[in-house]
Scaffold this motif. Structure first.
Motif, short mmCIF file in Angstrom:
data_model
loop_
_atom_site.label_atom_id
_atom_site.label_comp_id
_atom_site.label_asym_id
_atom_site.label_seq_id
_atom_site.Cartn_x
_atom_site.Cartn_y
_atom_site.Cartn_z
N ASP A 273 -12.84 0.43 -12.53
CA ASP A 273 -13.85 0.76 -11.26
C ASP A 273 -13.36 1.56 -10.51
N ILE A 274 -14.15 2.58 -9.82
CA ILE A 274 -13.53 3.27 -8.79
C ILE A 274 -12.99 2.48 -7.76
N HIS A 275 -11.86 3.06 -7.38
CA HIS A 275 -11.24 2.75 -6.20
C HIS A 275 -11.64 3.45 -5.11
N ALA A 276 -11.34 2.98 -3.63
CA ALA A 276 -11.77 3.70 -2.68
C ALA A 276 -10.71 4.01 -1.23
N ARG A 277 -11.19 4.88 -0.37
CA ARG A 277 -10.26 4.94 0.73
C ARG A 277 -8.83 5.72 0.16
N ASP A 278 -7.78 4.89 0.54
CA ASP A 278 -6.43 5.59 0.24
C ASP A 278 -6.23 7.06 1.20
N HIS A 279 -6.41 6.72 2.40
CA HIS A 279 -6.32 7.83 3.23
C HIS A 279 -4.99 7.80 4.18
N CYS A 280 -4.41 8.85 4.74
CA CYS A 280 -3.55 8.82 5.79
C CYS A 280 -3.91 9.98 6.72
N VAL A 281 -4.19 9.44 7.92
CA VAL A 281 -4.69 10.35 8.68
C VAL A 281 -3.80 10.52 9.99
N LYS A 282 -3.43 11.88 10.16
CA LYS A 282 -2.83 11.98 11.35
C LYS A 282 -3.47 12.47 12.55
N ALA A 283 -3.58 11.89 13.65
CA ALA A 283 -4.57 12.09 14.52
C ALA A 283 -4.20 12.05 15.97
N ARG A 284 -4.70 12.82 16.81
CA ARG A 284 -4.69 12.82 18.19
C ARG A 284 -5.99 12.91 19.11
N ALA A 285 -5.92 12.58 20.26
CA ALA A 285 -7.10 12.90 21.31
C ALA A 285 -6.59 13.30 22.84
#
Lengths: 797, 293
Positions: free
Chosen positions: A301-313
């Motif tokens: 079955d498909i997996h989902a997500r698995d993200h790594c997000v460098k972020a700033r505001a």
């Protein structure tokens, strides 16, 4: 917009006498399902039917040197053992790309691996036998010689300079990259009073459907026709794809989707093992059934997500958030899924970050990479939980940096309710959103100030509770902009055929599908209201490409908004046609008549004139009594697709109240509130259930759900004991509130509600955990938030 | 997945069961409640030749009090323990612990004998019988023998039972006046196997008779003898509690798995000990909340 109704009372089709719009009527299928009389694909049993089990690669990356069938072939009941190369003679491979995701690339994927397996669990041979048990016995004896190849497992390794490309012909492991730069981001950061920055990590997880995927394929050589019983969200899409890859005409393929035990986006994709099952049926000329067991589901079955997000505001002292910037990396397994592709989730992350806010300056990069893990694709909330966790995590960090209350900073930054139509920094078009109204409603529902006092008092006693907020926007009712413009043969329009039967009851055949969420109930409500009959007089038929009009099915929160509008227009059109017949019989003006509660009445007085059964009797059995130039048309078809806006965006805001045990690291969810705005609410109970279920599917990955891989690409916890699905005992009470801003694109005004709950739940949990831990000066930005992660953050491990 | 083929026999007496074991040796598996065995079969982790179903042996279940000892038949279901007034009165630790075993459907089928013989280190009952100084009675070809709980659990899914023996009952000293117990379990979801758990028993109001058993920590349920000794020496004071938590380092052999690292398990063992002491000795300083963090 208001809390109660979006339209002037008495003026719209929704406010007709005996309206079912806005009423929690029971689903028509509930008695059948609760009595165990459902008919799922898993239940189908056909004469001469055989079962398939797959031999799956134990390696994440391996060359298939040799497959020896000898020992397995001799077992009792074995019908056939088929390799990828043998099946390729029947079925062509596919490539999961869309032209509007510019540069998206992938490699041809076969129904069964040919020469090389690219993830642990990829099928390398099919064993067909009289029973599934016999097929499994034989599968254990299929001897496959593998030459193990070096797997590319982490996203980091896939992107490393000089990394070996999983598909050498593609040059590198980058499937897709998108860059966006809006406004003056550098200037905003330079002029900020405070800049907050962190890296958010999102574990891979999957959607554990109650009923596994299931398919029975039956090739009838006599009529050269394939019938496929499948638990799917998109029967017409499957019809098209199965036909194409078996070199058949679409008319030679019928897809029947009976009851489905939950989909959540898992069942909207083309799975190699299901395509293999269909090909095997054609090859063997007998019905073949495939129902993966749970252990297979976890690796296929498909997996989902698995993200790594460098972020700033960037934020000003007065709370104005002036810029967001993100760099997202995500791993999608070795192939982009077909036909919706695995580029959509990252694309959505880029689209949605900062979406609820006025912030004009936004820069984003997303890179989607191949790796030797199970395939990754669209699951409930596609990209939303990632974008929402990043945005809302940054907003809380910004509030903390300038010493502002998290509610207040959101109030100051959301797009005002009277500013629509509007366009976001990422270019999204919003017809009408209600962030301010939703925040105000949530504030009252949760008694925010009292919670803060309670939190402070408990902290004195060493009890650490936290409040987490998360606003969101959600993509619903997609137009052709989602897939069609990219070249995918996925319908964005849907159709409803409606006919009056000979007893005056209605039959509605509609192309949106029922997965257990209540689509058929909602359609029956709309039809009963628009036409004017008691809901018991409406039968809804879905899920059969031979029977329903052509359409997209149910995904991307489109069933009620798009299917519902088609049903509404069909109901109105059939009412007009029936009134023409009534007018002819009664020698009255059709415009002076109406249909109410199953009777034709005088429009002005409500006086009964004639029953529907009598009209049907005359039209079907005594047309000789009607004028010779008058032909009753007691069946109509109407279609609908949104055209003005690519998507009908919805919005809402979540709040989570939880307690962190700072000794054990355990997080206990105490209470949850969510206010959402899906426009016209057709069935409040079903909407609330969708929201609650969606929230739970967001809470799971926030705290528990995680597909854990080792460095060789082996999934370590692919079973129901070690993969922690959220269960009722750990779930909080979830209170749902509504603001109603109907879309004016459709007469119905309904937007989607199916994924709203999933969008912001993880963000609300993470923000609440960090709020609870704020006295310790630590913060967590990775999910799932396990006891180990909490204790490590606290320095206690 | 489907279980591989196996033979099945439902026996009517212990003699019949022992005969079946003797005939099939290691190829036989005893089927009691089936709550661990059946999933293992369906996952094809086990492929026995034959299942010997002992569910039809009438005198293998039941709870009886005689001469200050509670005797529990091996086939007694968890749900029966949960509802038994004798267990509630005379073995309150067991009554408390059994509520944490799986879910109602599992407790309706699962048996105490099955749980002990399976010896899953994360199960509640093995640790409880250690704390309770229970005696486990097994029957083999040469008759019955009694094994102290502290000698019964040998390792992961490994017990003192021979392949030709059947666990027939458990004998537990009935609670004396003034007896106290503590039971805590940390699981991510209710009904899951414990990430760490403690079952502690003091036969009187002091710390002298304290027995502390852990489950979900290592490869078998473990008695924390060093911790108990520290508390005997120092009492349940803060100094005693601190010494006891320190002693856990030598008492326990925590293991890492997907749910928790060994370091986390050792940390949780200390937290659980503090919580247990607070239950057992509410007036002593060693269990004070503010000392814990």
């Amino acid at each position: 917009m208001s809390d109660t109704a979006g339209r002037q009372p008495g003026l719209s089709v929704l406010d007709r006498p005996n309206s079912y719009i806005g009423r929690a009527v029971p689903r028509p299928n509930i008695a059948r399902l609760t009595q165990g009389r459902g008919r799922y694909a898993s239940d189908i049993s056909l004469p001469r039917m055989v079962h398939v089990a797959f031999v799956r690669s134990p390696y994440a990356h391996a060359r298939i040197v040799r497959i020896d069938k000898t020992a397995a072939s001799g077992l009792p009941g074995v019908v056939a053992i088929v390799t990828g190369a043998e099946l390729a003679a029947v079925m062509t491979p596919w490539v999961g790309v869309l032209s509007h995701l510019k540069g998206l690339k992938s490699a041809p994927q076969h129904a069964i691996a040919v020469e090389r397996a690219c993830w642990q669990g990829e099928a390398v041979a099919a064993v067909v036998a009289r029973s599934r048990a016999e097929a499994e016995d034989a599968a254990e004896l299929v001897a496959v010689d593998y030459e193990e190849l070096e797997p590319v497992v982490s996203v980091e390794a896939a992107l490393a300079p000089g990394a070996r490309a999983i598909h050498p012909e593609l040059g590198d492991n980058i499937a897709f990259e998108r860059v966006l730069d809006a406004g003056e981001v550098d200037r905003a950061f330079a002029e900020a009073d405070s800049v907050v920055e962190t890296t958010f990590a999102f574990g891979r997880h999957t959607g554990v459907t109650l009923e596994p995927r299931a398919i029975v394929a039956d090739w009838n050589p006599g009529e050269a026709r394939l019938t496929v019983y499948q638990g799917t969200q998109a029967p017409h899409m499957m019809q098209n794809i199965i036909a194409r890859h078996l070199a058949l005409e679409e008319s030679q393929v019928r897809v029947i989707c009976g009851d489905v035990g939950g989909s959540f986006g898992i069942k909207v994709h083309v799975y190699a093992d299901e395509m293999a099952t269909v090909a095997l049926a054609k090859l063997l000329k007998r019905p073949v059934k495939y129902v993966p067991d749970r252990v297979e589901s976890f690796v296929s079955d498909i997996h989902a997500r698995d993200h790594c997000v460098k972020a700033r505001a960037a934020v000003k002292r007065d709370g104005t958030i002036t810029a967001f910037e993100i760099d997202d990396e995500t791993g999608i397994g070795p192939y982009s899924m077909y036909p919706r592709t695995s580029g959509i989730e990252a694309n959505q992350v880029v689209n949605l970050v900062g979406g609820p806010y006025r912030t004009p300056n936004y820069r984003a990069r997303a890179r989607v990479v191949f790796q030797n893990k199970n395939v990754m694709c669209q699951y409930r909330g596609v990209g939303h939980p990632v974008a929402c966790s990043v945005t809302e995590g940054l907003v809380d960090m910004a509030a903390r940096a300038i010493g502002m209350d998290p509610f207040e900073i959101r109030r100051r930054n959301v797009i005002p309710d009277d500013a629509h139509p509007s366009v976001s920094a990422a270019g999204l078009k919003f017809e009408a959103l209600s962030h301010q109204a939703a925040l105000a409603k949530l504030h009252a529902m949760m008694d925010y100030d009292a919670r803060r006092r309670e939190q402070a008092a408990l902290r004195e006693k060493g009890v650490y509770r936290g409040i987490g907020l998360a606003t969101f926007i959600e993509v619903t009712n997609p137009s052709a902009a989602f897939y069609g413009v990219g070249g995918a043969r996925i319908s964005s329009q849907d159709g409803a055929a409606l006919r009056l039967d000979a007893t005056g009851a209605l039959v509605c055949q509609i192309s949106v599908t029922e997965q257990g969420q209540g689509t058929e109930a909602v359609i029956a409500q709309v039809v009963a209201t628009a036409f004017g009959v008691p809901i018991e007089r409406v039968r809804v038929i879905t899920g059969d490409t031979d029977v329903t009009p052509y359409g997209g099915g149910t995904w991307a929160s489109r069933g009620a908004g798009i299917g519902g509008e088609a049903a509404l227009q069909a109901g109105k059109a059939l009412r007009e046609n029936v009134l023409k017949v009534a007018g002819t019989i009664l020698q009255a003006q059709p415009a002076a008549l109406d249909i109410r509660d199953g009777l034709v009445v005088d429009r002005d007085t409500g006086r009964e004139r004639i029953g529907l059964e009598e009209i049907a009797r005359i039209a079907y059995f005594r047309p000789d009594t009607l004028p010779s130039d008058f032909q009753p048309e007691l069946m109509v078809v109407r279609h609908y697709v949104p055209r003005k806006y690519p998507f009908a965006f919805t919005n809402g805001v979540n709040a989570c109240w939880l307690e962190v045990d700072v000794e054990t690291g355990f997080v206990k969810l105490l209470k949850y509130w969510i206010v959402e705005d899906c426009g016209t609410i057709i069935n409040p109970q079903l909407v609330d259930e969708q929201i609650r279920g969606g929230v739970v599917q967001g809470l799971g990955p926030a705290l528990m759900e995680h597909c854990i891989y080792d460095e060789r690409g082996q999934l370590l916890n692919g079973n129901m004991a070690d993969y922690l699905v959220p269960m009722a005992a750990e779930m909080p009470d979830i209170e749902v509130g509504h603001v109603v801003s109907p879309t004016l694109e459709s007469e119905l005004g309904a937007k989607g509600a199916g994924e709203a709950g999933t969008a912001g739940a993880a963000a609300a949990v993470a923000n609440a955990v960090n709020d609870a831990l704020s006295p310790f000066g630590v913060a967590i930005s990775a999910i799932p938030i396990t006891p180990e992660i909490v204790l490590r953050a606290l320095g206690r491990l | 997945m489907k279980a591989p083929d196996f033979d099945y026999v439902r026996v009517r007496s212990l003699d019949e069961a022992l005969a079946a074991l003797a005939a099939h040796g290691e190829g036989a598996r005893i089927l009691a409640g089936g709550q661990s065995l059946v999933p293992a079969l369906n996952l094809r982790l086990l492929a026995p030749e034959i299942l010997v179903d002992i569910g039809g042996i009438a005198d293998l279940s039941g709870i009886a009090l005689a001469d200050g000892t509670i005797r529990i038949g091996a086939m007694t279901r968890h749900a029966d323990l949960e509802r038994s007034p004798e267990i509630a009165r005379h073995v309150p630790l067991l009554a408390r612990a059994v509520r944490e075993i799986g879910h109602p459907a599992i407790r309706n089928r699962g048996t105490i004998g099955g749980s002990l013989a399976h010896a899953d280190p994360a199960s509640e009952l093995p640790a409880c019988v250690l704390a309770l100084e229970a005696r486990i009675v097994a029957r083999g070809p040469s008759g019955e023998r009694t094994i102290a709980a502290s000698d019964f659990f040998r390792g992961l899914y490994e017990t003192a039972l021979g392949p030709d023996e059947i666990l027939v009952r458990i004998e537990i000293p009935a609670a004396a006046a003034g007896e106290r117990f503590a039971f805590h379990e940390l699981a991510r979801r209710h009904g899951d196997y414990a990430m760490a758990g403690i079952a502690a028993l003091a036969r009187d109001t002091g710390a002298a008779t304290l027995r502390i058993a852990y489950f979900g920590i290592g490869s078998r349920p473990m008695l924390a003898a060093g911790a108990a000794a520290a508390l005997r020496d120092h009492g349940a004071s803060e100094a005693g509690a601190a010494a006891a938590v320190r002693a856990l380092g030598a008492d326990l052999e925590p293991q890492s798995d997907l749910q928790a690292s060994a370091a986390l398990r050792m940390h949780l063992a200390g937290v659980l000990l503090r919580r247990a002491l607070k239950d057992l000795f509410p007036d002593a300083a060693g269990g004070r909340e503010e000392e814990i963090a």
